[in-house]
Design a protein around this motif. Structure first.
Motif, PDB file in Angstrom:
ATOM      1  N   SER A  93     -62.801   1.748 -22.470  1.00  0.00           N
ATOM      2  CA  SER A  93     -61.630   1.781 -23.326  1.00  0.00           C
ATOM      3  C   SER A  93     -60.861   0.481 -23.126  1.00  0.00           C
ATOM      4  CB  SER A  93     -60.739   2.967 -22.954  1.00  0.00           C
ATOM      5  OG  SER A  93     -59.491   2.869 -23.621  1.00  0.00           O
ATOM      6  N   ALA A  94     -60.304  -0.045 -24.201  1.00  0.00           N
ATOM      7  CA  ALA A  94     -59.498  -1.260 -24.117  1.00  0.00           C
ATOM      8  C   ALA A  94     -58.017  -0.928 -23.956  1.00  0.00           C
ATOM      9  CB  ALA A  94     -59.715  -2.128 -25.355  1.00  0.00           C
ATOM     10  N   VAL A  95     -57.709   0.343 -23.703  1.00  0.00           N
ATOM     11  CA  VAL A  95     -56.328   0.781 -23.534  1.00  0.00           C
ATOM     12  C   VAL A  95     -56.035   0.904 -22.039  1.00  0.00           C
ATOM     13  CG1 VAL A  95     -54.649   2.593 -24.036  1.00  0.00           C
ATOM     14  CG2 VAL A  95     -56.402   2.013 -25.731  1.00  0.00           C
ATOM     15  N   CYS A  96     -55.101   0.103 -21.552  1.00  0.00           N
ATOM     16  CA  CYS A  96     -54.749   0.089 -20.129  1.00  0.00           C
ATOM     17  C   CYS A  96     -54.263   1.470 -19.684  1.00  0.00           C
ATOM     18  CB  CYS A  96     -53.672  -0.960 -19.863  1.00  0.00           C
ATOM     19  SG  CYS A  96     -53.175  -1.067 -18.121  1.00  0.00           S
ATOM     20  N   THR A  97     -54.711   1.881 -18.510  1.00  0.00           N
ATOM     21  CA  THR A  97     -54.333   3.200 -17.987  1.00  0.00           C
ATOM     22  C   THR A  97     -52.920   3.222 -17.409  1.00  0.00           C
ATOM     23  OG1 THR A  97     -55.397   2.650 -15.874  1.00  0.00           O
ATOM     24  CG2 THR A  97     -56.716   3.863 -17.505  1.00  0.00           C
ATOM     25  N   HIS A  98     -52.256   2.086 -17.324  1.00  0.00           N
ATOM     26  CA  HIS A  98     -50.891   2.049 -16.787  1.00  0.00           C
ATOM     27  C   HIS A  98     -49.862   2.399 -17.859  1.00  0.00           C
ATOM     28  CE1 HIS A  98     -47.109  -0.294 -15.911  1.00  0.00           C
ATOM     29  NE2 HIS A  98     -47.134   0.593 -14.956  1.00  0.00           N
ATOM     30  N   ALA A  99     -49.805   1.592 -18.912  1.00  0.00           N
ATOM     31  CA  ALA A  99     -48.775   1.799 -19.937  1.00  0.00           C
ATOM     32  C   ALA A  99     -49.348   1.823 -21.349  1.00  0.00           C
ATOM     33  CB  ALA A  99     -47.697   0.724 -19.832  1.00  0.00           C
ATOM     34  N   GLN A 100     -50.658   2.034 -21.458  1.00  0.00           N
ATOM     35  CA  GLN A 100     -51.364   2.158 -22.731  1.00  0.00           C
ATOM     36  C   GLN A 100     -51.276   0.925 -23.617  1.00  0.00           C
ATOM     37  OE1 GLN A 100     -49.533   4.987 -21.424  1.00  0.00           O
ATOM     38  NE2 GLN A 100     -51.554   5.250 -20.533  1.00  0.00           N
ATOM     39  N   CYS A 101     -51.096  -0.246 -23.021  1.00  0.00           N
ATOM     40  CA  CYS A 101     -51.178  -1.498 -23.778  1.00  0.00           C
ATOM     41  C   CYS A 101     -52.652  -1.814 -24.016  1.00  0.00           C
ATOM     42  CB  CYS A 101     -50.566  -2.647 -22.989  1.00  0.00           C
ATOM     43  SG  CYS A 101     -48.802  -2.465 -22.671  1.00  0.00           S
ATOM     44  N   ASP A 108     -62.933 -14.437 -15.505  1.00  0.00           N
ATOM     45  CA  ASP A 108     -63.097 -14.430 -14.047  1.00  0.00           C
ATOM     46  C   ASP A 108     -63.501 -13.060 -13.505  1.00  0.00           C
ATOM     47  OD1 ASP A 108     -62.362 -17.163 -13.927  1.00  0.00           O
ATOM     48  OD2 ASP A 108     -60.238 -16.604 -13.948  1.00  0.00           O
ATOM     49  N   GLY A 109     -64.348 -12.344 -14.240  1.00  0.00           N
ATOM     50  CA  GLY A 109     -64.862 -11.061 -13.773  1.00  0.00           C
ATOM     51  C   GLY A 109     -63.928  -9.888 -13.945  1.00  0.00           C
ATOM     52  N   THR A 110     -62.819 -10.078 -14.680  1.00  0.00           N
ATOM     53  CA  THR A 110     -61.897  -8.960 -14.890  1.00  0.00           C
ATOM     54  C   THR A 110     -61.491  -8.826 -16.352  1.00  0.00           C
ATOM     55  OG1 THR A 110     -59.931 -10.295 -14.379  1.00  0.00           O
ATOM     56  CG2 THR A 110     -60.909  -9.048 -12.547  1.00  0.00           C
ATOM     57  N   ILE A 111     -61.134  -7.602 -16.694  1.00  0.00           N
ATOM     58  CA  ILE A 111     -60.552  -7.250 -17.995  1.00  0.00           C
ATOM     59  C   ILE A 111     -59.045  -7.222 -17.739  1.00  0.00           C
ATOM     60  CG2 ILE A 111     -60.412  -5.482 -19.782  1.00  0.00           C
ATOM     61  CD1 ILE A 111     -63.199  -4.477 -18.579  1.00  0.00           C
ATOM     62  N   ASN A 112     -58.275  -7.968 -18.526  1.00  0.00           N
ATOM     63  CA  ASN A 112     -56.873  -8.222 -18.191  1.00  0.00           C
ATOM     64  C   ASN A 112     -55.893  -7.645 -19.200  1.00  0.00           C
ATOM     65  OD1 ASN A 112     -57.846  -9.987 -16.017  1.00  0.00           O
ATOM     66  ND2 ASN A 112     -58.473 -11.284 -17.715  1.00  0.00           N
ATOM     67  N   GLY A 117     -49.868  -7.026 -16.061  1.00  0.00           N
ATOM     68  CA  GLY A 117     -50.773  -7.765 -15.197  1.00  0.00           C
ATOM     69  C   GLY A 117     -51.905  -6.985 -14.559  1.00  0.00           C
ATOM     70  N   SER A 118     -52.168  -5.766 -14.992  1.00  0.00           N
ATOM     71  CA  SER A 118     -53.290  -5.017 -14.426  1.00  0.00           C
ATOM     72  C   SER A 118     -54.592  -5.718 -14.745  1.00  0.00           C
ATOM     73  CB  SER A 118     -53.328  -3.589 -14.979  1.00  0.00           C
ATOM     74  OG  SER A 118     -52.220  -2.849 -14.516  1.00  0.00           O
ATOM     75  N   LYS A 119     -55.544  -5.642 -13.805  1.00  0.00           N
ATOM     76  CA  LYS A 119     -56.865  -6.239 -13.978  1.00  0.00           C
ATOM     77  C   LYS A 119     -57.914  -5.207 -13.582  1.00  0.00           C
ATOM     78  CE  LYS A 119     -55.292 -10.928 -12.919  1.00  0.00           C
ATOM     79  NZ  LYS A 119     -55.685 -11.679 -14.092  1.00  0.00           N
ATOM     80  N   PHE A 120     -58.999  -5.159 -14.364  1.00  0.00           N
ATOM     81  CA  PHE A 120     -60.065  -4.191 -14.161  1.00  0.00           C
ATOM     82  C   PHE A 120     -61.402  -4.913 -14.054  1.00  0.00           C
ATOM     83  CE2 PHE A 120     -56.633  -2.440 -16.677  1.00  0.00           C
ATOM     84  CZ  PHE A 120     -56.352  -1.231 -16.062  1.00  0.00           C
ATOM     85  N   VAL A 127     -59.873  -0.677 -10.854  1.00  0.00           N
ATOM     86  CA  VAL A 127     -58.653  -1.476 -10.785  1.00  0.00           C
ATOM     87  C   VAL A 127     -58.834  -2.571  -9.739  1.00  0.00           C
ATOM     88  CG1 VAL A 127     -56.187  -1.451 -10.279  1.00  0.00           C
ATOM     89  CG2 VAL A 127     -57.221   0.477 -11.484  1.00  0.00           C
ATOM     90  N   GLU A 128     -58.673  -3.814 -10.164  1.00  0.00           N
ATOM     91  CA  GLU A 128     -58.723  -4.973  -9.260  1.00  0.00           C
ATOM     92  C   GLU A 128     -57.308  -5.394  -8.864  1.00  0.00           C
ATOM     93  OE1 GLU A 128     -61.563  -6.871  -8.227  1.00  0.00           O
ATOM     94  OE2 GLU A 128     -62.804  -5.274  -9.027  1.00  0.00           O
ATOM     95  N   ALA A 129     -56.347  -5.198  -9.763  1.00  0.00           N
ATOM     96  CA  ALA A 129     -54.942  -5.509  -9.487  1.00  0.00           C
ATOM     97  C   ALA A 129     -54.078  -4.570 -10.316  1.00  0.00           C
ATOM     98  CB  ALA A 129     -54.635  -6.958  -9.848  1.00  0.00           C
ATOM     99  N   GLY A 130     -53.029  -4.037  -9.696  1.00  0.00           N
ATOM    100  CA  GLY A 130     -52.142  -3.086 -10.352  1.00  0.00           C
ATOM    101  C   GLY A 130     -51.119  -3.776 -11.218  1.00  0.00           C
ATOM    102  N   PRO A 131     -50.275  -2.950 -11.801  1.00  0.00           N
ATOM    103  CA  PRO A 131     -49.820  -1.638 -11.376  1.00  0.00           C
ATOM    104  C   PRO A 131     -50.699  -0.454 -11.764  1.00  0.00           C
ATOM    105  CG  PRO A 131     -48.543  -2.334 -13.265  1.00  0.00           C
ATOM    106  CD  PRO A 131     -49.459  -3.478 -12.914  1.00  0.00           C
ATOM    107  N   ALA A 132     -51.698  -0.627 -12.606  1.00  0.00           N
ATOM    108  CA  ALA A 132     -52.574   0.496 -12.955  1.00  0.00           C
ATOM    109  C   ALA A 132     -53.195   1.058 -11.679  1.00  0.00           C
ATOM    110  CB  ALA A 132     -53.665   0.047 -13.920  1.00  0.00           C
ATOM    111  N   THR A 133     -53.377   2.372 -11.642  1.00  0.00           N
ATOM    112  CA  THR A 133     -53.989   3.017 -10.479  1.00  0.00           C
ATOM    113  C   THR A 133     -55.313   3.692 -10.833  1.00  0.00           C
ATOM    114  OG1 THR A 133     -52.724   5.050 -10.870  1.00  0.00           O
ATOM    115  CG2 THR A 133     -51.773   3.437  -9.354  1.00  0.00           C
ATOM    116  N   ARG A 134     -55.610   3.802 -12.130  1.00  0.00           N
ATOM    117  CA  ARG A 134     -56.850   4.450 -12.585  1.00  0.00           C
ATOM    118  C   ARG A 134     -57.701   3.452 -13.351  1.00  0.00           C
ATOM    119  NH1 ARG A 134     -55.528   7.959 -16.561  1.00  0.00           N
ATOM    120  NH2 ARG A 134     -53.460   7.092 -16.687  1.00  0.00           N
ATOM    121  N   PRO A 135     -59.034   3.551 -13.224  1.00  0.00           N
ATOM    122  CA  PRO A 135     -59.913   2.646 -13.972  1.00  0.00           C
ATOM    123  C   PRO A 135     -59.856   2.921 -15.471  1.00  0.00           C
ATOM    124  CG  PRO A 135     -61.198   4.356 -12.891  1.00  0.00           C
ATOM    125  CD  PRO A 135     -59.773   4.519 -12.417  1.00  0.00           C
ATOM    126  N   LEU A 136     -60.342   1.966 -16.243  1.00  0.00           N
ATOM    127  CA  LEU A 136     -60.482   2.193 -17.683  1.00  0.00           C
ATOM    128  C   LEU A 136     -61.596   3.214 -17.898  1.00  0.00           C
ATOM    129  CD1 LEU A 136     -60.427  -1.515 -18.942  1.00  0.00           C
ATOM    130  CD2 LEU A 136     -58.551   0.143 -19.034  1.00  0.00           C
TER     131      LEU A 136
END
Length: 151
Positions: A93-101, A108-112, A117-120, A127-136
């Motif tokens: 999913s291209a919808v961020c699990t933090h705030a649905q952006c 660089d190996g991440t979906i941003n 600023g969450s990175k997957f 999750v590579e970097a938060g604030p998201a706590t759940r994967p896509l």
């Protein structure tokens, strides 16, 4: 019971039923198995597909359009397709699990996600970097004949 209390209870029950219905399915019909839900380099149709039928749904891209070690975001379908290694395609999913952006870049190996600023990871959407706590969430794709199809 007075009419006001009955109205509040009825509205509450209807709201709870809508919530359960809306949250009752993740959209993943596979019931488990490979978290990516995606085939790899062998260019095969998804299990259960008729050999005479066109495999999968709408064509998203040609396999050559997805960069190795990167990915492509399909905004209209709200899906990101990655190719962590040559011939290995993943979809999330291209919808961020933090705030649905909607995520905006793959680099660089991440979906941003641009919102906070969450990175997957492009490999498993962890999750590579938060604030998201759940994967896509994983999305189902089919790779066949050099085409990547949704579903």
């Amino acid at each position: 019971m007075n009419a006001r209390r009955r109205t509040v209870l009825t509205a509450g029950a209807a709201g709870a039923a809508a919530l359960v219905t809306g949250c009752g399915s993740s959209g993943d019909e596979s019931g488990g198995g490979d978290a990516s839900g995606t085939p790899t380099a062998s260019d095969t149709a998804s299990p259960g597909a008729s050999p005479d039928a066109s495999p999968g749904g709408d064509e998203l891209a040609a396999t050559g359009d997805i960069p190795v070690g990167g990915g492509t975001i399909f905004k209209e379908q709200k899906v990101v397709v990655t190719q962590p290694e040559e011939g290995e395609f993943k979809a999330f999913s291209a919808v961020c699990t933090h705030a649905q952006c909607l995520v905006s870049t793959v680099s660089d190996g991440t979906i941003n996600c641009p919102c906070h600023g969450s990175k997957f990871s492009i490999t498993d959407a962890a999750v590579e970097a938060g604030p998201a706590t759940r994967p896509l969430p994983a999305e189902q794709i089919t790779v066949s004949g050099g085409a990547i199809r949704l579903g």
